[in-house]
Structure formats: structure tokens, C-alpha cells
Design a protein around this motif. Structure first.
Motif, PDB file in Angstrom:
ATOM      1  N   GLU A  16       0.826  -1.214   0.000  1.00  0.00           N
ATOM      2  CA  GLU A  16       0.000   0.000   0.000  1.00  0.00           C
ATOM      3  C   GLU A  16       0.861   1.264   0.000  1.00  0.00           C
ATOM      4  OE1 GLU A  16      -2.928   2.147   3.169  1.00  0.00           O
ATOM      5  OE2 GLU A  16      -3.172  -0.018   2.919  1.00  0.00           O
ATOM      6  N   LYS A  17       1.968   1.218   0.718  1.00  0.00           N
ATOM      7  CA  LYS A  17       2.840   2.395   0.825  1.00  0.00           C
ATOM      8  C   LYS A  17       3.401   2.812  -0.532  1.00  0.00           C
ATOM      9  CE  LYS A  17       6.513   4.516   3.439  1.00  0.00           C
ATOM     10  NZ  LYS A  17       6.156   5.832   3.018  1.00  0.00           N
ATOM     11  N   PHE A  18       3.581   1.891  -1.452  1.00  0.00           N
ATOM     12  CA  PHE A  18       4.111   2.227  -2.770  1.00  0.00           C
ATOM     13  C   PHE A  18       3.196   3.186  -3.534  1.00  0.00           C
ATOM     14  CE2 PHE A  18       6.411  -2.094  -2.824  1.00  0.00           C
ATOM     15  CZ  PHE A  18       7.546  -1.541  -2.261  1.00  0.00           C
ATOM     16  N   PHE A  19       1.965   3.334  -3.098  1.00  0.00           N
ATOM     17  CA  PHE A  19       1.008   4.181  -3.793  1.00  0.00           C
ATOM     18  C   PHE A  19       0.711   5.479  -3.048  1.00  0.00           C
ATOM     19  CE2 PHE A  19       0.413  -0.194  -5.074  1.00  0.00           C
ATOM     20  CZ  PHE A  19       0.537  -0.073  -6.450  1.00  0.00           C
ATOM     21  N   GLN A  59      18.464  -0.568  -1.273  1.00  0.00           N
ATOM     22  CA  GLN A  59      19.795  -0.731  -1.875  1.00  0.00           C
ATOM     23  C   GLN A  59      20.189  -2.205  -1.927  1.00  0.00           C
ATOM     24  OE1 GLN A  59      21.614   1.812  -3.377  1.00  0.00           O
ATOM     25  NE2 GLN A  59      22.706   0.045  -4.166  1.00  0.00           N
ATOM     26  N   ILE A  60      19.891  -2.945  -0.882  1.00  0.00           N
ATOM     27  CA  ILE A  60      20.182  -4.379  -0.861  1.00  0.00           C
ATOM     28  C   ILE A  60      19.418  -5.078  -1.990  1.00  0.00           C
ATOM     29  CG2 ILE A  60      19.858  -6.528   0.447  1.00  0.00           C
ATOM     30  CD1 ILE A  60      20.391  -4.805   3.014  1.00  0.00           C
ATOM     31  N   ILE A  61      18.154  -4.715  -2.150  1.00  0.00           N
ATOM     32  CA  ILE A  61      17.361  -5.321  -3.226  1.00  0.00           C
ATOM     33  C   ILE A  61      17.953  -4.934  -4.577  1.00  0.00           C
ATOM     34  CG2 ILE A  61      15.097  -5.327  -4.357  1.00  0.00           C
ATOM     35  CD1 ILE A  61      13.902  -4.919  -1.488  1.00  0.00           C
ATOM     36  N   LYS A  62      18.283  -3.681  -4.750  1.00  0.00           N
ATOM     37  CA  LYS A  62      18.866  -3.214  -6.011  1.00  0.00           C
ATOM     38  C   LYS A  62      20.162  -3.954  -6.324  1.00  0.00           C
ATOM     39  CE  LYS A  62      20.320   0.908  -8.452  1.00  0.00           C
ATOM     40  NZ  LYS A  62      20.463   2.354  -8.420  1.00  0.00           N
ATOM     41  N   ASP A  63      21.005  -4.132  -5.318  1.00  0.00           N
ATOM     42  CA  ASP A  63      22.286  -4.818  -5.513  1.00  0.00           C
ATOM     43  C   ASP A  63      22.121  -6.288  -5.882  1.00  0.00           C
ATOM     44  OD1 ASP A  63      23.552  -2.440  -4.842  1.00  0.00           O
ATOM     45  OD2 ASP A  63      24.050  -3.064  -2.792  1.00  0.00           O
ATOM     46  N   ASN A  64      20.980  -6.855  -5.552  1.00  0.00           N
ATOM     47  CA  ASN A  64      20.755  -8.288  -5.784  1.00  0.00           C
ATOM     48  C   ASN A  64      19.745  -8.575  -6.886  1.00  0.00           C
ATOM     49  OD1 ASN A  64      22.373  -9.881  -3.663  1.00  0.00           O
ATOM     50  ND2 ASN A  64      21.537  -8.131  -2.551  1.00  0.00           N
ATOM     51  N   THR A  65      19.365  -7.555  -7.623  1.00  0.00           N
ATOM     52  CA  THR A  65      18.479  -7.726  -8.774  1.00  0.00           C
ATOM     53  C   THR A  65      19.145  -7.129 -10.003  1.00  0.00           C
ATOM     54  OG1 THR A  65      17.297  -5.704  -8.169  1.00  0.00           O
ATOM     55  CG2 THR A  65      16.297  -7.802  -7.507  1.00  0.00           C
ATOM     56  N   VAL A  66      20.344  -7.582 -10.283  1.00  0.00           N
ATOM     57  CA  VAL A  66      21.101  -7.087 -11.426  1.00  0.00           C
ATOM     58  C   VAL A  66      20.292  -7.307 -12.699  1.00  0.00           C
ATOM     59  CG1 VAL A  66      23.236  -7.322 -12.730  1.00  0.00           C
ATOM     60  CG2 VAL A  66      23.269  -7.558 -10.239  1.00  0.00           C
ATOM     61  N   GLY A  67      20.196  -6.272 -13.489  1.00  0.00           N
ATOM     62  CA  GLY A  67      19.416  -6.354 -14.723  1.00  0.00           C
ATOM     63  C   GLY A  67      17.985  -5.889 -14.563  1.00  0.00           C
ATOM     64  N   TYR A  68      17.581  -5.578 -13.337  1.00  0.00           N
ATOM     65  CA  TYR A  68      16.229  -5.079 -13.065  1.00  0.00           C
ATOM     66  C   TYR A  68      16.340  -3.713 -12.399  1.00  0.00           C
ATOM     67  CZ  TYR A  68      14.578  -9.894 -13.633  1.00  0.00           C
ATOM     68  OH  TYR A  68      14.291 -11.136 -14.113  1.00  0.00           O
ATOM     69  N   GLU A  69      15.618  -2.751 -12.908  1.00  0.00           N
ATOM     70  CA  GLU A  69      15.492  -1.463 -12.229  1.00  0.00           C
ATOM     71  C   GLU A  69      14.386  -1.607 -11.192  1.00  0.00           C
ATOM     72  OE1 GLU A  69      17.415   1.256 -12.633  1.00  0.00           O
ATOM     73  OE2 GLU A  69      18.611   0.030 -14.003  1.00  0.00           O
ATOM     74  N   LEU A  70      14.570  -1.008 -10.026  1.00  0.00           N
ATOM     75  CA  LEU A  70      13.576  -1.159  -8.965  1.00  0.00           C
ATOM     76  C   LEU A  70      12.188  -0.702  -9.405  1.00  0.00           C
ATOM     77  CD1 LEU A  70      15.471  -0.086  -5.726  1.00  0.00           C
ATOM     78  CD2 LEU A  70      14.946  -2.383  -6.537  1.00  0.00           C
ATOM     79  N   ASP A  71      12.118   0.355 -10.193  1.00  0.00           N
ATOM     80  CA  ASP A  71      10.806   0.838 -10.609  1.00  0.00           C
ATOM     81  C   ASP A  71      10.143  -0.049 -11.662  1.00  0.00           C
ATOM     82  OD1 ASP A  71      12.606   1.603 -12.583  1.00  0.00           O
ATOM     83  OD2 ASP A  71      11.651   3.532 -12.946  1.00  0.00           O
ATOM     84  N   ARG A  72      10.876  -1.025 -12.173  1.00  0.00           N
ATOM     85  CA  ARG A  72      10.324  -1.956 -13.156  1.00  0.00           C
ATOM     86  C   ARG A  72       9.928  -3.299 -12.532  1.00  0.00           C
ATOM     87  NH1 ARG A  72      10.176  -0.446 -18.719  1.00  0.00           N
ATOM     88  NH2 ARG A  72       9.877  -2.672 -18.835  1.00  0.00           N
ATOM     89  N   ILE A  73      10.288  -3.522 -11.277  1.00  0.00           N
ATOM     90  CA  ILE A  73       9.913  -4.760 -10.584  1.00  0.00           C
ATOM     91  C   ILE A  73       8.438  -4.651 -10.193  1.00  0.00           C
ATOM     92  CG2 ILE A  73      10.285  -6.191  -8.520  1.00  0.00           C
ATOM     93  CD1 ILE A  73      13.214  -5.305  -8.595  1.00  0.00           C
ATOM     94  N   TYR A  74       7.705  -5.708 -10.433  1.00  0.00           N
ATOM     95  CA  TYR A  74       6.299  -5.774 -10.075  1.00  0.00           C
ATOM     96  C   TYR A  74       6.153  -5.382  -8.601  1.00  0.00           C
ATOM     97  CZ  TYR A  74       1.611  -7.936 -10.123  1.00  0.00           C
ATOM     98  OH  TYR A  74       0.262  -8.191 -10.050  1.00  0.00           O
ATOM     99  N   LYS A  75       5.264  -4.447  -8.306  1.00  0.00           N
ATOM    100  CA  LYS A  75       5.149  -3.883  -6.950  1.00  0.00           C
ATOM    101  C   LYS A  75       4.823  -4.937  -5.891  1.00  0.00           C
ATOM    102  CE  LYS A  75       6.001   0.321  -8.154  1.00  0.00           C
ATOM    103  NZ  LYS A  75       7.404   0.543  -8.412  1.00  0.00           N
ATOM    104  N   VAL A  76       4.066  -5.946  -6.249  1.00  0.00           N
ATOM    105  CA  VAL A  76       3.780  -7.014  -5.294  1.00  0.00           C
ATOM    106  C   VAL A  76       5.083  -7.713  -4.916  1.00  0.00           C
ATOM    107  CG1 VAL A  76       2.626  -9.239  -4.973  1.00  0.00           C
ATOM    108  CG2 VAL A  76       1.410  -7.354  -6.073  1.00  0.00           C
ATOM    109  N   ASP A  77       5.894  -8.044  -5.927  1.00  0.00           N
ATOM    110  CA  ASP A  77       7.173  -8.716  -5.670  1.00  0.00           C
ATOM    111  C   ASP A  77       8.106  -7.829  -4.862  1.00  0.00           C
ATOM    112  OD1 ASP A  77       6.072 -10.697  -7.217  1.00  0.00           O
ATOM    113  OD2 ASP A  77       7.333 -10.321  -8.967  1.00  0.00           O
ATOM    114  N   LEU A  78       8.115  -6.544  -5.181  1.00  0.00           N
ATOM    115  CA  LEU A  78       8.977  -5.615  -4.457  1.00  0.00           C
ATOM    116  C   LEU A  78       8.562  -5.513  -2.993  1.00  0.00           C
ATOM    117  CD1 LEU A  78      11.400  -3.733  -4.690  1.00  0.00           C
ATOM    118  CD2 LEU A  78       9.819  -1.914  -5.399  1.00  0.00           C
ATOM    119  N   ALA A  79       7.274  -5.469  -2.733  1.00  0.00           N
ATOM    120  CA  ALA A  79       6.802  -5.421  -1.350  1.00  0.00           C
ATOM    121  C   ALA A  79       7.203  -6.679  -0.583  1.00  0.00           C
ATOM    122  CB  ALA A  79       5.284  -5.240  -1.322  1.00  0.00           C
TER     123      ALA A  79
END
Length: 128
Positions: A16-19, A59-79
Motif C-alpha cells: 500500500e505504501k508504494f502508492f 539498496q540491498i534489493i537493487k544490488d541483488n536484482t542485477v538487470g532489473y530497475e527497482l521501478d520496473r519490478i512488479y510492486k507485489v514482488d517488491l513489497a
């Protein structure tokens, strides 16, 4: 309520916070849940820890999702990742395999058919 349900509720709050605006605090509403004091305390601890360490978690998520921009990761998965990384890195009372298993189960329940393997792969990198 159990920790499984507590994590699920915390996941919904993170999603919910992402919105909302970045400076908005998480909104707690336990009125629609039957929750005991211990579970309420656990949700509050998770969300408080996420609020305190949000930039580092991202930052930890960003460092471990090489090839994915955080804003392109499905919000459910990111949460799901935010919640799991928080628990893995900042809350030490839950075994690693339990955190990962519960993140995968939330992904299976709320996300796409392939999301659970994405979440599992990212978290495997995080714990290495």
C-alpha cells in the motif's frame, strides 16, 4: 493470528505504501483483524524496522536484482522483497529458511505464476 498472518498483513501495508507519497507513514488499522498483542507487536516491529532502514533495504534489493530497475519490478514482488530483506538483515529472531519460505508462499498467493521463483532467487543472493 500467527506470524504467517502477521507477515501477510505487513506485506499488505508495504504494498500500500508504494502508492502514497514517500514521506507518508504507514497507516495501521488493526480493526478489521483479529490479532493478539504479540502479533500486533510483531507487525509494528516489522514496519518500524522497514521505516528506519528503508533506503538500505532498497539498496540491498537493487544490488541483488542485477538487470532489473527497482521501478520496473512488479510492486507485489517488491513489497515481498522489502519485507523479507528487512527480516533477514535487521530482525534476527526468525530462521533464514522460514523467512524465505514465507516470502515464497506470499508470492505464490498474491503474485504471478513466476514471481515466487524470482523472489526466491533474489533472496538466495541476499543471504550469500
Amino acid at each position: 493470528m500467527s506470524r504467517v498472518k502477521s507477515r501477510e498483513y505487513a506485506f499488505r501495508l508495504v504494498f500500500e505504501k508504494f502508492f502514497h507519497e514517500p514521506d507518508d507513514e504507514f497507516m495501521f488499522n488493526f480493526d478489521d483483524l483479529t490479532i493478539d498483542d504479540g502479533d500486533k507487536e510483531f507487525v509494528n516491529h516489522l514496519i518500524g524496522t522497514i521505516n528506519t532502514n528503508y533506503d538500505e533495504i532498497m539498496q540491498i534489493i537493487k544490488d541483488n536484482t542485477v538487470g532489473y530497475e527497482l521501478d520496473r519490478i512488479y510492486k507485489v514482488d517488491l513489497a515481498i522483497l522489502v519485507l523479507a530483506v528487512c527480516e533477514l538483515k535487521f530482525i534476527s529472531d526468525t530462521p533464514t529458511n522460514v523467512v524465505i519460505n514465507e516470502a515464497v508462499e506470499i508470492a505464490k498467493k498474491y503474485s504471478t505464476d513466476k514471481s515466487y521463483s524470482f523472489v526466491n532467487g533474489v533472496l538466495a543472493k541476499v543471504i550469500k
